[in-house]
Design an enzyme around this catalytic site. Sequence first.
Site, mmCIF file in Angstrom:
data_model
loop_
_atom_site.group_PDB
_atom_site.id
_atom_site.type_symbol
_atom_site.label_atom_id
_atom_site.label_comp_id
_atom_site.label_asym_id
_atom_site.label_seq_id
_atom_site.Cartn_x
_atom_site.Cartn_y
_atom_site.Cartn_z
ATOM 1 N N THR A 1 -5.812 -7.797 10.197
ATOM 2 C CA THR A 1 -6.132 -6.491 9.792
ATOM 3 C C THR A 1 -5.435 -5.182 10.467
ATOM 4 O O THR A 1 -5.089 -4.529 10.209
ATOM 5 C CB THR A 1 -7.608 -6.263 9.305
ATOM 6 N N ASN B 1 -1.908 0.014 7.456
ATOM 7 C CA ASN B 1 -1.578 -1.302 7.631
ATOM 8 C C ASN B 1 -0.506 -1.751 6.685
ATOM 9 O O ASN B 1 -0.460 -3.094 6.482
ATOM 10 C CB ASN B 1 -2.534 -2.295 8.022
ATOM 11 N N ARG C 1 -1.654 -14.537 4.055
ATOM 12 C CA ARG C 1 -2.634 -13.881 4.841
ATOM 13 C C ARG C 1 -1.681 -14.232 5.995
ATOM 14 O O ARG C 1 -1.940 -13.176 7.113
ATOM 15 C CB ARG C 1 -3.919 -14.508 4.812
ATOM 16 N N LYS D 1 0.860 -1.172 -0.092
ATOM 17 C CA LYS D 1 -0.028 0.008 0.138
ATOM 18 C C LYS D 1 0.867 1.166 -0.073
ATOM 19 O O LYS D 1 2.184 1.167 0.215
ATOM 20 C CB LYS D 1 -1.038 0.042 1.253
ATOM 21 N N PHE E 1 -15.447 3.498 7.260
ATOM 22 C CA PHE E 1 -14.097 3.915 6.857
ATOM 23 C C PHE E 1 -13.923 3.960 5.494
ATOM 24 O O PHE E 1 -12.757 4.149 4.994
ATOM 25 C CB PHE E 1 -13.225 2.777 7.346
ATOM 26 N N TYR F 1 -11.994 -2.150 -3.505
ATOM 27 C CA TYR F 1 -12.811 -2.260 -2.180
ATOM 28 C C TYR F 1 -14.394 -2.151 -2.247
ATOM 29 O O TYR F 1 -14.937 -1.568 -1.364
ATOM 30 C CB TYR F 1 -12.051 -1.021 -1.328
ATOM 31 N N HIS G 1 -1.836 -5.242 1.561
ATOM 32 C CA HIS G 1 -2.981 -6.385 1.176
ATOM 33 C C HIS G 1 -2.692 -7.503 0.790
ATOM 34 O O HIS G 1 -1.620 -7.720 0.170
ATOM 35 C CB HIS G 1 -3.737 -5.307 0.146
ATOM 36 N N GLU H 1 -9.549 -9.972 -7.803
ATOM 37 C CA GLU H 1 -8.600 -8.879 -7.527
ATOM 38 C C GLU H 1 -7.330 -8.878 -8.538
ATOM 39 O O GLU H 1 -7.187 -7.610 -9.388
ATOM 40 C CB GLU H 1 -7.926 -8.930 -6.245
ATOM 41 N N ARG I 1 2.254 -6.867 9.091
ATOM 42 C CA ARG I 1 1.658 -5.738 10.072
ATOM 43 C C ARG I 1 1.993 -5.734 11.318
ATOM 44 O O ARG I 1 2.057 -4.670 11.734
ATOM 45 C CB ARG I 1 -0.053 -6.149 9.776
HETATM 46 P P1 IDP Z 1 -7.827 -6.730 5.051
HETATM 47 O O1 IDP Z 1 -6.993 -5.824 4.401
HETATM 48 O O2 IDP Z 1 -7.146 -7.355 6.121
HETATM 49 O O3 IDP Z 1 -8.539 -7.707 4.210
HETATM 50 P P2 IDP Z 1 -10.661 -5.614 5.449
HETATM 51 O O4 IDP Z 1 -11.704 -5.781 6.282
HETATM 52 O O5 IDP Z 1 -10.854 -6.147 3.915
HETATM 53 O O6 IDP Z 1 -9.196 -6.245 5.778
HETATM 54 O O7 IDP Z 1 -10.247 -3.885 5.207
HETATM 55 C C1 IDP Z 1 -9.739 -3.576 4.256
HETATM 56 C C2 IDP Z 1 -8.461 -2.356 4.701
HETATM 57 O O8 IDP Z 1 -9.613 -1.272 4.993
HETATM 58 C C3 IDP Z 1 -7.738 -2.873 5.737
HETATM 59 O O9 IDP Z 1 -6.627 -3.430 5.391
HETATM 60 C C4 IDP Z 1 -7.455 -1.594 6.395
HETATM 61 O O10 IDP Z 1 -6.675 -0.820 5.858
HETATM 62 C C5 IDP Z 1 -8.858 -0.645 6.277
HETATM 63 N N1 IDP Z 1 -9.483 -0.830 7.410
HETATM 64 C C6 IDP Z 1 -10.534 -1.944 7.662
HETATM 65 N N2 IDP Z 1 -11.241 -1.663 8.520
HETATM 66 C C7 IDP Z 1 -10.950 -0.514 9.043
HETATM 67 C C8 IDP Z 1 -11.487 0.416 10.204
HETATM 68 O O11 IDP Z 1 -12.219 0.050 11.105
HETATM 69 N N3 IDP Z 1 -10.829 1.907 10.297
HETATM 70 C C9 IDP Z 1 -10.179 2.273 9.128
HETATM 71 N N4 IDP Z 1 -9.572 1.448 8.334
HETATM 72 C C10 IDP Z 1 -10.190 0.069 8.299
HETATM 73 MG MG MG Z 2 -10.034 -7.649 2.540
#
Ligand code: IDP
Ligand code: MG
Length: 149
Positions: A91, A112, A85, A9, A57, A49, A115, A126, A102
Site C-alpha cells: 500500500t 498510489n 497484489r 486510480k 484518511f 471503501y 487498487h 468489489e 507502486r
Molecule cells: P490497499 O489499497 O493496498 O488495499 P488499504 O489499506 O485498503 O490499501 O487502503 C486503501 C487506500 O487508501 C490505499 O490504497 C491508499 O490510497 C489509501 N490510504 C491507505 N492508508 C492511508 C494513509 O495512511 N494515508 C493516506 N491514504 C491512505
Molecule cells: Mg484495500
Amino acid sequence: MEQTFVMVKPDGVQRGLTGKIISTLEEKGYKLRAIKMLRLSEKMAGKHYAEHVEKSFYSSLLQYITSGPVVAMVWEGKNAVKGARTIIGKTNPLEADPGSIRGKYAIDLGRNVIHGSDSPESAQREIAIYFNPEELVDYSMANDKWIYE
Ligand code: IDP
Ligand code: MG
C-alpha cells in the site's frame, strides 16, 4: 480460476499509466474479463471503501478517488488475487518492491496509482459494485495451455 478487481486510480489515468498496467497483467498471463472507464460518485466510492469509513484518511481518500476517471477491470487466473497484489506492491509505495507497480510509479500513500482486491471475498464484493454479471465476458484464451500446466 479466481477473479480479482483491479482499478487504475485517477492519478494512474492522468499520468498515462493505464496501458502499462494492462500490459503488465496481460503479460503475466491473466485474462481480462471486463473493463470500463468511469468517474466514481461519492456513493460508489463510499461503497468501495466502506471498511475505511472510520479512518483518519477516509475523506482525503474519497476526494482522491472521485477526482477524475478511473479504469475498472476484472482479471482472472490461478490465484489472481494474491498474484495481482504482488504485482501491485505494498500500500505504501515506500515499502513496495521496486519492481512492483507502486514501487515503480508511486511515492505517496494517497497517490498510489492502482487498487487491487485483498481477498477473493473482497474481489467478489468489489466486482459487484462496478459490474453487472453479464458484463463479465466469457471466452477462452488460445494460449492458456502455454500458461497453465
Ligand atoms: P490497499 O489499497 O493496498 O488495499 P488499504 O489499506 O485498503 O490499501 O487502503 C486503501 C487506500 O487508501 C490505499 O490504497 C491508499 O490510497 C489509501 N490510504 C491507505 N492508508 C492511508 C494513509 O495512511 N494515508 C493516506 N491514504 C491512505
Ligand atoms: Mg484495500
